[in-house]
Design an enzyme around this catalytic site. Structure first.
Site, PDB file in Angstrom:
ATOM      1  N   GLU A  78       1.353  33.580   9.614  1.00 18.92           N
ATOM      2  CA  GLU A  78       1.582  34.997   9.312  1.00 18.92           C
ATOM      3  C   GLU A  78       0.906  35.919  10.333  1.00 18.92           C
ATOM      4  O   GLU A  78       0.004  36.703   9.984  1.00 18.92           O
ATOM      5  CB  GLU A  78       1.097  35.324   7.895  1.00 18.92           C
ATOM      6  CG  GLU A  78       1.770  34.482   6.828  1.00 18.92           C
ATOM      7  CD  GLU A  78       1.333  34.846   5.407  1.00 18.92           C
ATOM      8  OE1 GLU A  78       0.396  35.651   5.262  1.00 18.92           O
ATOM      9  OE2 GLU A  78       1.932  34.330   4.461  1.00 18.92           O
ATOM     10  N   GLU A  80       4.822  28.425   2.434  1.00 16.07           N
ATOM     11  CA  GLU A  80       4.052  28.993   1.322  1.00 16.07           C
ATOM     12  C   GLU A  80       5.003  29.634   0.332  1.00 16.07           C
ATOM     13  O   GLU A  80       5.920  30.360   0.723  1.00 16.07           O
ATOM     14  CB  GLU A  80       3.078  30.093   1.781  1.00 16.07           C
ATOM     15  CG  GLU A  80       1.843  29.601   2.464  1.00 16.07           C
ATOM     16  CD  GLU A  80       0.889  30.741   2.818  1.00 16.07           C
ATOM     17  OE1 GLU A  80       0.884  31.790   2.131  1.00 16.07           O
ATOM     18  OE2 GLU A  80       0.158  30.570   3.812  1.00 16.07           O
TER      19      GLU A  80
HETATM   20  O1  IFM Z   1      -3.576  33.641   0.217  1.00 12.57           O
HETATM   21  C1  IFM Z   1      -2.578  34.090   1.070  1.00 12.57           C
HETATM   22  C2  IFM Z   1      -2.457  33.181   2.279  1.00 12.57           C
HETATM   23  O2  IFM Z   1      -3.673  33.084   2.955  1.00 12.57           O
HETATM   24  C3  IFM Z   1      -1.431  33.712   3.239  1.00 12.57           C
HETATM   25  N1  IFM Z   1      -0.182  33.997   2.578  1.00 12.57           N
HETATM   26  C4  IFM Z   1      -0.230  34.734   1.338  1.00 12.57           C
HETATM   27  C5  IFM Z   1      -1.229  34.125   0.391  1.00 12.57           C
HETATM   28  C6  IFM Z   1      -1.267  34.915  -0.931  1.00 12.57           C
HETATM   29  O3  IFM Z   1      -1.608  36.243  -0.707  1.00 12.57           O
END
Ligand code: IFM
Length: 486
Positions: A179, A387
């Site tokens: 990200e 994710e």
């Molecule tokens: O916890 C975060 C992660 O580190 C990166 N993506 C989003 C998740 C939830 O906010």
């Protein structure tokens, strides 16, 4: 450890709901969120150590000093992953643990932690998926200017070489960045993330240097990794939707798509920055100076797979002149916008949708459309959901259980969306639940629990939530339950 619970086992799934052969089932964490051991074995502060120790930056003054103590408990954690049947574990490497000043030779004790973790995973038949950078720049590099400075890309290429040398023989899937949008625009734009700077021009410079560092690391990894190793990057692509059918709201969506998505996918996957992004931000940076000869060729070195993270869609509008802009941006409250050049866009929460504890609306169709949009725009690109998950207000019952039916419903809906996208032509190779266990949720500290495994921070006891048992059964059957819970 708790055995898999038969009372929440899904019914036998019909053939139609099975996932593709080879589809990878995993769970993810990140170094600063779980490891703890912040000052052990030579590790020095990263920007997140500094930020979390700065009063007022993180809820409740929480820090990652101890976190989920994964550094000391990784063997038990891997055993738990094995018990749950996970096939892959996505973790990140703490740069300041292996190269404390961000330059120069590596610290063997730091490397040893990752060597042992990877060995333990391989022993358990769980594929390690390593991310080089999940937001934790060594503080010394930030003191030298951080990501807005081009020289940081040199440091990152060196660090990538160290890690490929240390783990390249054992880790088959490598991700450069997690990200980068958050690193650039929450870190240097709105300042709700480390290093907490609020400089729109610096945020854009950071974005370009993150792109360049990605490309340079891909080159290093390709040179050093054995044939067959996979390279990737993970983007939190925003599933942007206009609030209404008006031309103004369509323009808001275009702008946020440009500075939220195409600022990364453009150079990485097409070798160019989008013209509309350059126009929207021309008053902030001189792109012709920022982007030097050869940069775009470096950034667009091919990746084997694109990681996509998805939680909730992004609903936007363009208010009339004089109306306020920011609204309900899910990326945290700040007087400063994380959207340079498009500060006037307003953000909204969809009406009538259920929400998670983050106040994010639950919308599995957003994941379906995201996967289909990327497939349409970049045909043939293999995708991995790196994710997806949700925070809820989990608690331990007097019987010692953590019931999280909302998370089961969330996961079911989103895995169903993945399946629909696969059926419609998206080449999705796997799914990583965020997160394996409760952890330090950045500016929210420990107040938000994303784990499928509950962590009692006082004792560091792990309790698999009902969703962990549910996910375990999905993995075992390689299919979703056909008719809810029995
Ligand atoms: O916890 C975060 C992660 O580190 C990166 N993506 C989003 C998740 C939830 O906010």
């Amino acid at each position: 450890m708790t055995a898999v619970r038969p009372d929440i086992a899904p019914k036998q799934a019909p053939e139609a709901t099975r996932f593709p052969t080879g589809f990878v089932w995993g769970a993810a964490t990140a170094a600063y969120q779980v490891e703890g051991a912040a000052a052990e074995d030579g590790r020095t502060p990263s920007i997140w150590d500094t930020f979390s120790h700065t009063p007022g930056k993180v809820h409740n003054g929480d820090t990652g000093d101890i976190a989920a103590d994964h550094y000391h408990r990784f063997r038990d954690d891997v055993a738990l992953m094995k018990q749950l049947g996970l096939k892959a574990y996505r973790f990140s490497i703490s740069w300041s643990r292996v190269q404390p000043t961000g330059r120069g030779p590596a610290v063997e004790r730091g490397l040893d932690f990752y060597r042992k973790l990877v060995d333990e995973l391989l022993e358990a038949d769980i594929a390690p998926v390593a991310t080089l950078y999940h937001w934790d720049l060594p503080q010394e590099l930030e003191d030298a200017g951080g990501w807005p400075q081009r020289v940081t890309t040199d440091r990152f290429a060196d660090y990538a070489a160290i890690m490929a040398g240390a783990l390249g023989d054992r880790v088959a899937t490598w991700t450069t960045f997690n990200e980068p949008w958050c690193s650039a625009f929450l870190g240097y734009g709105s300042g709700v993330h480390a290093p907490g700077r609020t400089e729109p021009a610096a945020a854009l410079r950071a974005a370009h240097h993150l792109n360049l560092a990605h490309g340079r690391a891909i080159e290093v990894l390709r040179d050093q990794l054995p044939a067959g190793a996979q390279t990737s990057v993970t983007l939190n692509l925003h599933q942007v939707r206009p609030l209404t059918a008006s031309a103004a709201d369509a323009d808001a969506a275009r702008r946020i798509d440009a500075v939220g998505n195409r600022i990364f996918t453009g150079p990485m996957l097409r070798g160019e920055y989008p013209e509309d992004l350059l126009a929207d931000t021309a008053h902030l940076v001189d792109w012709s100076k920022l982007v030097q000869d050869g940069d775009l060729a470096a950034i667009s070195r091919p990746v084997d797979v694109l990681g996509v993270n998805y939680y909730t869609p992004t609903l936007v509008s363009l208010p009339e002149k004089g109306e306020s802009g920011s609204g309900n941006d899910v990326h945290g409250a700040s007087a400063f916008s994380p959207w340079p050049g498009s500060e006037h866009v307003a953000f909204h929460l969809a009406e009538g949708k259920e929400r998670t504890a983050m106040n994010w609306s639950i919308d599995p169709d957003g994941l379906y459309h995201l996967l289909m949009d990327v497939t349409r725009d970049h045909p043939g690109l293999p995708l991995m959901v790196t994710e997806n998950g949700a925070a809820f207000d989990d608690y331990v019952s007097p019987e010692g259980r953590v019931e999280d039916p909302e998370r089961i419903a969330y996961l079911h809906g989103h895995l169903d969306a993945v399946q629909r996208a696969v059926a419609d032509g998206a080449d999705v190779r796997g799914y990583f639940l965020w997160s394996l266990m409760d952890n330090f949720e950045w500016a929210y500290g420990y107040s938000k629990r994303f784990g499928t495994v509950y962590v009692d921070y006082a004792s560091q006891r792990r309790i698999p939530k009902a969703s962990a048992h549910w996910y375990s059964d999905v993995i075992r059957r390689h299919a979703l339950p056909s008719a809810g819970l029995s």
